[in-house]
Motif scaffolding. Structure first.
Motif, short mmCIF file in Angstrom:
data_model
loop_
_atom_site.label_atom_id
_atom_site.label_comp_id
_atom_site.label_asym_id
_atom_site.label_seq_id
_atom_site.Cartn_x
_atom_site.Cartn_y
_atom_site.Cartn_z
N VAL A 12 58.42 9.74 106.98
CA VAL A 12 58.64 10.60 105.81
C VAL A 12 59.90 11.12 105.80
O VAL A 12 60.34 11.83 106.89
N ARG A 55 46.21 7.65 98.68
CA ARG A 55 47.30 8.15 99.40
C ARG A 55 48.71 8.17 98.24
O ARG A 55 49.05 7.20 97.65
N ARG A 101 53.76 14.06 99.63
CA ARG A 101 52.78 13.01 99.99
C ARG A 101 51.17 14.19 100.01
O ARG A 101 51.32 15.11 100.25
N GLU A 124 52.03 9.94 96.43
CA GLU A 124 53.36 10.49 96.56
C GLU A 124 53.98 11.05 95.37
O GLU A 124 54.08 10.12 94.16
N ASP A 126 53.91 5.72 109.21
CA ASP A 126 54.32 6.61 108.16
C ASP A 126 55.35 7.25 108.49
O ASP A 126 55.31 8.23 109.42
#
Length: 274
Positions: free
Chosen positions: A269, A74, A82, A76, A267
């Motif tokens: 964002v 994962r 992301r 970023e 999650d």
């Protein structure tokens, strides 16, 4: 015949990358249903010189488990963009590799990862949990269709009473009960899902959370939007509110997002629609 098979695999791979983040948001639902978690995927991962079980034969549940358990998958960027690692290819002997990452937009990029062994061994271990094939497993297209249909039925009535109830619940669950109860107002614009207006620290002028009436009433969207605005509220009330208006999605906002993701798998964002 070979060309037809390759075309089928390419279509499935494109479908997977286009919906990677959609599938991630529904990971709990998928992992609870064996017909979904055992959905076979043909992404084309490969290791040179060796044949490792779970590398070439993949499942949707294996991918979601890998992304959950192996944090380096994962990614970023410094700008908050992301991505997930979705493709593995390379040599386990030399460590040379050409892997792939997929962004929220569905666009992909070839990258190098290191140490490569950590990636392919963790991937194989995650896939091994779903190695037993199920004859009635859904195809990827079926999984996506089912989830989209379920989303469409999860409508909620948007009211200030509902928002206050949710704020109280999420405050206790995720923010230690530290947030004050804000006022709630509605937005008519569909370009902005939510907005936070900070009040005074002494509580004489309460904060205001705006929620768009143009949201389609989707349970997931409402939950994520409200938690997003509550993160803004937490940053202002509990962390560093003096210069808050200058850094709406700054490092403190992202830190709280990281904590929620690490502790609760949520999650959130920073995007232009919030």
């Amino acid at each position: 015949m070979t060309k037809a098979i390759n075309n089928t695999k390419e279509v499935e791979r494109n479908l997977f990358t286009a919906h990677a983040f959609f599938l991630w948001r529904h990971k709990d639902r998928i992992l609870q249903d064996e017909r979904m978690s055992h959905c076979p995927l043909h992404i084309g991962n490969n290791l040179a010189y060796v044949n490792v079980e779970g590398i070439s034969s993949n499942t949707l549940g294996g991918y979601l488990t890998w992304w959950t358990e192996f944090e380096p998958t994962r990614r970023e960027s410094k700008g908050g963009r992301r991505s997930f690692i979705y493709f593995l290819g390379g040599s386990p002997l030399s460590g040379k590799n050409h892997c792939g990452e997929v962004y929220e937009s569905g666009k992909t990029k070839t990258i190098h990862v290191a140490p490569f062994k950590d990636y392919w061994t963790s991937f194989a271990a995650a896939q091994e949990q779903f190695a037993k094939k199920k004859a009635d497993a859904y195809s990827l297209a079926e999984v996506i269709d089912i989830l989209k249909n379920e989303d469409a039925t999860l409508s909620v009535e948007l009211s200030k009473v509902e928002l206050k109830h949710r704020h109280q619940e999420y405050n206790q669950l995720y923010f230690g009960g530290k947030l004050t109860m804000p006022k709630f107002k509605f937005l008519n614009s569909g370009n902005c899902y939510g907005r936070y207006h900070c009040g005074s620290k002494d509580g004489s002028d309460p904060s205001v959370i705006f929620i768009s009436k143009c949201m389609n009433g989707n349970e997931k969207e409402l939950r994520e939007t409200l938690i997003h605005e509550m993160i803004h509220q937490y940053v202002y009330e509990c962390l560093w509110g003096m210069r808050y208006k200058l850094i709406m999605h700054g490092i403190r906002f992202r830190y709280v997002c990281w904590q929620l993701r690490r502790k609760y798998g949520i999650d959130i964002v920073p995007t232009s629609i919030f």
